[in-house]
Design an enzyme around this catalytic site. Structure first.
Site, short mmCIF file in Angstrom:
data_model
loop_
_atom_site.label_atom_id
_atom_site.label_comp_id
_atom_site.label_asym_id
_atom_site.label_seq_id
_atom_site.Cartn_x
_atom_site.Cartn_y
_atom_site.Cartn_z
CB THR A 99 75.57 78.28 21.47
OG1 THR A 99 74.61 79.26 21.88
CG2 THR A 99 74.91 76.94 21.32
N GLY A 133 68.02 79.80 22.48
CA GLY A 133 67.63 79.50 21.10
C GLY A 133 66.18 79.84 20.84
CD GLU A 140 63.31 83.72 24.88
OE1 GLU A 140 63.81 84.75 24.41
OE2 GLU A 140 63.69 82.58 24.58
C1 6MZ Z 1 66.77 82.98 23.01
C2 6MZ Z 1 68.75 83.81 22.20
C3 6MZ Z 1 68.27 85.13 22.32
O1 6MZ Z 1 75.47 81.66 21.82
O2 6MZ Z 1 76.42 82.32 19.61
N1 6MZ Z 1 69.99 83.90 21.71
N2 6MZ Z 1 68.01 82.74 22.56
N3 6MZ Z 1 66.24 84.21 23.14
C4 6MZ Z 1 66.95 85.31 22.81
N4 6MZ Z 1 66.41 86.54 22.97
C5 6MZ Z 1 65.52 87.18 22.15
N5 6MZ Z 1 69.22 85.97 21.90
C6 6MZ Z 1 70.29 85.20 21.55
O3 6MZ Z 1 74.95 83.90 20.90
C7 6MZ Z 1 73.90 83.89 19.95
C8 6MZ Z 1 72.88 82.82 20.26
O4 6MZ Z 1 72.20 83.13 21.49
C9 6MZ Z 1 70.84 82.73 21.42
C10 6MZ Z 1 70.57 82.22 20.01
O5 6MZ Z 1 70.58 80.81 20.05
C11 6MZ Z 1 71.75 82.76 19.22
O6 6MZ Z 1 72.09 81.95 18.14
P1 6MZ Z 1 76.06 82.76 21.01
O7 6MZ Z 1 77.20 83.45 21.68
#
Ligand code: 6MZ
Length: 351
Positions: free
Chosen positions: A111, A183, A213
């Protein structure tokens, strides 16, 4: 005498060429790497008062649930990795970890993050990550190729989402292959992003969405809206009734399934053998086992394959066939698909 194939073990699972399609960059940073960054920053910055990650996030702790996992990012990792050297160092380490685990093709997602007090813009953040990915791909000794998916967070405003699409399009020729919606699934109203995803799709970006989810957000209205954006792949796909399963199969939409994440985060009830992978693996659509956040849940992709073999009774040949099933749904070019097809057809790896 008929020779019996050796059972799948962790060595085979690691050597097996693997394709990772659902990995969040910040969630993929190992605790060892976070600790290294913390040590460097503590030594260099007077007044640096963040707790040691090995204390804040003990290595044995993997039981973050879908409510507690999001603060892990906002209250710790984003605060630790909030300068360019930390982003560079952690991105390099994440690539190395995937490659060491036998991953041959990676679509990493992140993100865009502005770090205002350091003067880092979202554009700079994306450019910094992409530079590391390109550096990795340029090195012919690397066995893994990596591309970037840019994420819209469900909490983004419409204009923030449009800015993410602008960035994805700006850096398409530099290795951005797709757009993601991620997210906290309990937050936000996905309908407001229809224009952003439609624009991205018509400009040639592939689309993947976190889908069904949690039960609360898996309403007909939300799922219908998400499918109307014509996604190329869907992640998690847990609370999906028959009508939507049929639409996914009919549209031949690729699936990104995350065993350990769903178990540890208590997103499904039961154990590995109850995971919906068991049902989807019989469907003809493309499918990829994925880690989601290996830094959080501590199960590398090879471990996910081993778990699939153990709980669903797959032998070596079936595990290899499973790994290959991801190829048609990668967002990379047809050349990249051919490279992977050749790689799998030539790989014998003591079957
Ligand atoms: C939804 C998720 C996640 O983007 O900063 N993230 N969103 N479901 C999930 N699974 C349970 N796991 C991670 O990586 C971290 C961001 O990825 C999303 C969340 O928005 C988290 O802040 P980046 O690289």
């Amino acid at each position: 005498m008929v020779a019996t194939a050796a059972p799948v073990d962790s060595d085979f699972a690691r050597r097996l060429p693997k394709i990772e399609l659902h990995a969040h960059l910040t969630g993929s940073i190992s605790r060892v790497c976070l600790h290294g960054i913390w040590k460097t920053r503590r030594a260099q910055e007077p007044g640096f008062d963040l707790q040691d990650p090995l204390v804040a996030l003990p290595p044995a702790k993997v039981g973050f649930d879908i409510k507690t996992v999001f603060p892990w990012f906002s209250s710790y990792v984003y605060r630790l990795c909030n300068d360019l050297p930390s982003i560079v160092r952690s991105t390099r380490a994440v690539l190395q970890d995937f490659q060491d685990d036998g991953v041959v093709y990676l679509e990493l997602r992140t993100t865009p993050r502005a770090i205002v007090d350091r003067g880092i813009t979202k554009d700079q953040y994306v450019k910094t990550v992409l530079d590391i990915l390109q550096e990795h791909n340029r090195d012919a000794t690397n066995t893994m190729r990596v591309f970037l998916i840019i994420s819209i967070d469900r909490r983004n405003t419409v204009s923030e989402a449009e800015e993410v699409v602008d960035l994805a399009l700006k850096y398409q020729s530099a290795g951005v292959v797709g757009l993601d919606l991620c997210g906290d699934p309990a937050r936000g109203d996905v309908h407001v992003f229809t224009a952003a995803f439609t624009r991205a799709k018509s400009a040639g970006l592939k689309i993947t969405l976190h889908f069904a989810e949690i039960e609360a957000s898996s309403t007909d209205k939300e799922l219908q809206s998400l499918l109307s954006w014509k996604p190329d792949r869907l992640g998690h796909v847990i609370h999906v009734k028959k009508e939507f399963q049929e639409r996914i199969e009919k549209g031949c939409i690729g699936l990104e399934l995350c065993l350990s994440c769903n178990i540890h985060a208590k997103m499904i009830t039961g154990t590995y053998a109850d995971h919906h992978f068991g049902a989807w693996r019989r469907s003809p659509i493309p499918l990829a086992l994925c880690t989601d956040d290996v830094g959080v849940f501590c199960s590398p992709l090879s471990q996910e394959y081993l778990l699939a073999a153990t709980h669903f009774g797959l032998d070596r040949a079936q595990l290899k066939a499973l790994a290959e099933r991801a190829i048609p749904s990668i967002f990379g070019s047809p050349d990249e698909q051919s490279r992977l097809q050749t790689l799998f057809s030539q790989w014998t790896g003591s079957m």
